[in-house]
Design a protein around this motif. Structure first.
Motif, PDB file in Angstrom:
ATOM      1  N   TYR A 181      11.155  77.031  48.709  1.00 47.91           N
ATOM      2  CA  TYR A 181      10.660  76.782  47.346  1.00 47.91           C
ATOM      3  C   TYR A 181      11.360  75.540  46.787  1.00 47.91           C
ATOM      4  CZ  TYR A 181       9.962  77.459  42.318  1.00 47.91           C
ATOM      5  OH  TYR A 181       9.644  77.265  41.001  1.00 47.91           O
ATOM      6  N   THR A 182      10.596  74.663  46.118  1.00 48.97           N
ATOM      7  CA  THR A 182      11.157  73.394  45.647  1.00 48.97           C
ATOM      8  C   THR A 182      11.769  73.473  44.249  1.00 48.97           C
ATOM      9  OG1 THR A 182       9.043  72.827  44.638  1.00 48.97           O
ATOM     10  CG2 THR A 182       9.392  72.057  46.893  1.00 48.97           C
ATOM     11  N   ASN A 228       3.551  69.671  37.108  1.00 47.39           N
ATOM     12  CA  ASN A 228       4.629  70.352  37.834  1.00 47.39           C
ATOM     13  C   ASN A 228       5.666  70.800  36.813  1.00 47.39           C
ATOM     14  OD1 ASN A 228       4.680  67.991  40.637  1.00 47.39           O
ATOM     15  ND2 ASN A 228       3.300  69.666  40.203  1.00 47.39           N
ATOM     16  N   LEU A 280       5.529  75.327  44.557  1.00 45.69           N
ATOM     17  CA  LEU A 280       5.444  74.199  45.492  1.00 45.69           C
ATOM     18  C   LEU A 280       6.520  74.383  46.556  1.00 45.69           C
ATOM     19  CD1 LEU A 280       4.807  71.219  43.048  1.00 45.69           C
ATOM     20  CD2 LEU A 280       3.182  72.804  44.075  1.00 45.69           C
ATOM     21  N   GLU A 281       6.115  74.236  47.794  1.00 49.39           N
ATOM     22  CA  GLU A 281       7.010  74.554  48.919  1.00 49.39           C
ATOM     23  C   GLU A 281       6.982  73.439  49.967  1.00 49.39           C
ATOM     24  OE1 GLU A 281       6.413  79.387  48.976  1.00 49.39           O
ATOM     25  OE2 GLU A 281       4.892  78.162  49.943  1.00 49.39           O
ATOM     26  N   ASP A 282       7.983  73.477  50.834  1.00 45.59           N
ATOM     27  CA  ASP A 282       7.950  72.592  52.003  1.00 45.59           C
ATOM     28  C   ASP A 282       8.632  73.269  53.179  1.00 45.59           C
ATOM     29  OD1 ASP A 282      10.682  72.372  51.574  1.00 45.59           O
ATOM     30  OD2 ASP A 282      10.677  70.231  51.102  1.00 45.59           O
ATOM     31  N   ASP A 299       0.580  71.324  58.287  1.00 50.83           N
ATOM     32  CA  ASP A 299       1.571  72.078  57.523  1.00 50.83           C
ATOM     33  C   ASP A 299       2.268  73.148  58.362  1.00 50.83           C
ATOM     34  OD1 ASP A 299       1.037  70.624  55.281  1.00 50.83           O
ATOM     35  OD2 ASP A 299       0.371  72.303  54.040  1.00 50.83           O
ATOM     36  N   THR A 304       5.048  69.079  53.891  1.00 49.08           N
ATOM     37  CA  THR A 304       5.794  68.356  52.867  1.00 49.08           C
ATOM     38  C   THR A 304       5.306  68.857  51.510  1.00 49.08           C
ATOM     39  OG1 THR A 304       6.014  66.211  51.782  1.00 49.08           O
ATOM     40  CG2 THR A 304       4.129  66.465  53.216  1.00 49.08           C
ATOM     41  N   SER A 305       6.150  68.831  50.507  1.00 43.99           N
ATOM     42  CA  SER A 305       5.691  69.274  49.189  1.00 43.99           C
ATOM     43  C   SER A 305       4.678  68.261  48.669  1.00 43.99           C
ATOM     44  CB  SER A 305       6.868  69.405  48.230  1.00 43.99           C
ATOM     45  OG  SER A 305       7.325  68.127  47.901  1.00 43.99           O
ATOM     46  N   SER A 307       4.612  66.458  46.265  1.00 48.63           N
ATOM     47  CA  SER A 307       5.179  65.256  45.647  1.00 48.63           C
ATOM     48  C   SER A 307       5.107  64.024  46.544  1.00 48.63           C
ATOM     49  CB  SER A 307       6.634  65.496  45.248  1.00 48.63           C
ATOM     50  OG  SER A 307       6.674  66.441  44.215  1.00 48.63           O
ATOM     51  N   ALA A 354      11.405  65.611  48.817  1.00 44.62           N
ATOM     52  CA  ALA A 354      12.404  66.539  48.260  1.00 44.62           C
ATOM     53  C   ALA A 354      13.256  65.823  47.212  1.00 44.62           C
ATOM     54  CB  ALA A 354      13.276  67.104  49.386  1.00 44.62           C
ATOM     55  N   ASN A 357      11.257  65.670  44.092  1.00 41.14           N
ATOM     56  CA  ASN A 357      11.246  66.980  43.416  1.00 41.14           C
ATOM     57  C   ASN A 357      12.488  67.167  42.562  1.00 41.14           C
ATOM     58  OD1 ASN A 357       8.812  67.712  44.523  1.00 41.14           O
ATOM     59  ND2 ASN A 357       9.750  68.647  46.329  1.00 41.14           N
TER      60      ASN A 357
END
Ligand SMILES: Cc1cc2nc3c(=O)[nH]c(=O)nc-3n(C[C@H](O)[C@H](O)[C@H](O)COP(=O)(O)OP(=O)(O)OC[C@H]3O[C@@H](n4cnc5c(N)ncnc54)[C@H](O)[C@@H]3O)c2cc1C
Length: 405
Positions: A181-182, A228, A280-282, A299, A304-305, A307, A354, A357
């Motif tokens: 989780y970002t 966001n 939003l995750e990565d 994915d 990648t998120s 962003s 990241a 973010n």
């Protein structure tokens, strides 16, 4: 009857997932002489059109290899420029597509998938909908995929294009990481409506607001927007239990003091065009991308998120690269060559996103530093020369893939 060892070249493939990576992989495999069938868990027409997704020049370059760039022409808003602002309205920097590259295009995420699936189907690729992959068995000479309706399919290789919550990833490596989780949740929408926003002239405006981040682009007839919001902790019940009106009210409060189009657009958003929030995750590092006859792209391997604005573009690139390797090399070597060609690049993009973010979730003091320093950095580091590694990346389809084993 399949009968192939992994030191031979693949002739047939099962592709799990019909999002972005799946249809592009199947098309590229077809071009490479490998017969592919796509299996997608959802039935057609069940997906929402989704929020805005920008395909970057490098993704369009990859899609060109399979003729999909033409299919997308006109489907989105050309967005060759991204302008970054602070909440006070100050321009922090601009990122411009180089004139000799295809201009970034923004379209609804679901529309992208629909168009890619339609292009694959029109090219003669079988797409089986409503078939959820659950397991795979390597017979030593083939792979047999098993689906939730107890049907099976057999091929020389199986390519996992099943997204950030990939089932194939867990079969390749039971210890594989799960999404990270970002610290941000995302909302958005894409409407066939100006939403009160004036035409942005090919510019995607992004605002590091005082409390949250807002982006929008409009060609005067269609508008894509997203927000966001930094959210350290939340429960799934909290996200699902909050109503549309409550989310809009929260966003209005968070964007109240910013110089941006946010409040005007939120006045025009309707529940039908609103994509509910999602975390939003990565996946910064998936250590194992392939095993035996199974490999991952998109994915499933390198999420990648949002962003980065690169997830779909990287998925398309990986699909083309893997197909090129399978065209020229026996399976085991092809999977290795593919990973060697891709890993550093995708992990670099994920790491850069990241960092973005962290800027989006900055507290008031960090935000002041960000707004003061960003113009300095953007002027130096977002020039076409400095961003060429990302946006100008092109895979030479005609160049033979080399085994580096
Ligand atoms: C809010 C948001 C904004 C984004 N914005 C951008 C952007 O601006 N630019 C950009 O490039 N990227 C963006 N992305 C990222 C982009 O959407 C993904 O990187 C891209 O969709 C990855 O493609 P994929 O095919 O690997 O996975 P997906 O598109 O997720 O497709 C996976 C497919 O596999 C299917 N599937 C899953 N499990 C199974 C199973 N067991 N059996 C069969 N089928 C299965 C799913 O139904 C799905 O259709 C954004 C993502 C989000 C969430």
């Amino acid at each position: 009857m399949n009968d192939l060892r992994t030191n031979e070249r693949a002739r047939t493939a099962i592709v799990i997932g019909g999002g972005v990576a799946g249809p592009v992989a199947a098309l590229a495999l077809q071009k490479a002489g490998v017969e592919a069938t796509v299996f997608e868990a959802y039935r057609t027409g069940t997906g929402s059109s989704g929020g805005p997704l920008t395909l970057a020049s490098n993704g369009l370059n990859a899609l060109r290899v399979v003729g999909a760039d033409q299919v997308l022409a006109g489907a989105g808003i050309a967005t060759p420029r991204m302008m970054i602002h602070s909440g006070s309205g100050k321009v922090l920097g601009t990122v411009e597509s180089s004139a000799d590259l295809p201009a970034n295009t923004t379209l609804p995420r679901g529309r992208l998938t629909e168009l890619l699936q339609a292009h694959a189907a029109a090219s003669g690729i079988p797409i089986v909908y409503g078939r959820r992959f659950v397991d795979a068995v390597d017979t030593g000479r083939s792979v047999i995929a098993q689906f939730d309706d107890h049907t099976t399919a057999e091929a020389d290789v199986l390519i996992g294009c099943d997204g950030i919550r990939s089932t194939v990833r867990g079969l390749i490596d039971p210890a594989a990481p799960t999404p990270r989780y970002t610290g941000l949740i995302g909302f958005g929408g894409f409407s066939d409506d100006a939403l009160g926003a004036g035409e942005t002239g090919g510019v995607f405006h992004m605002v590091f607001g005082r409390k949250a981040f807002f982006g929008h682009v409009s060609d005067g007839e269609r508008t894509g927007w997203f927000a966001n919001l930094p959210f350290k902790h939340f429960t799934r019940e909290q996200l699902q239990g909050t109503t549309y009106d409550e989310w809009i009210a929260l966003m209005r409060k968070l964007f109240a003091n910013d110089e941006s189009a946010a409040l005007g657009i939120l006045d025009h958003v309707t529940p039908e065009s609103f994509i509910p929030p999602s975390p939003l995750e990565d996946l910064p590092h998936v250590p194992v991308w392939s095993k035996g006859r199974l490999a991952l792209i998109g994915d499933a391997a390198h999420a990648t998120s949002p962003s980065s604005g690169q997830g779909a573009s990287l998925a398309a690139e990986s699909a083309v690269e893997l197909a090129r390797c399978l065209r020229d090399l026996p399976v085991a070597q092809a999977f290795k060559a593919y990973e060697q060609a891709r890993r550093d690049r995708v992990e670099r993009v994920i790491a850069a996103a990241a960092r973005t973010n962290r800027s989006k979730a900055a507290g008031p003091v960090a935000a002041r530093f960000r707004d003061a320093l960003m113009p300095f950095f953007m002027e130096r580091f977002t020039t076409p020369e400095r961003t060429a590694w990302q946006y100008a990346h092109t895979i030479d389809w005609d160049e033979p893939a080399a085994s580096r084993v």
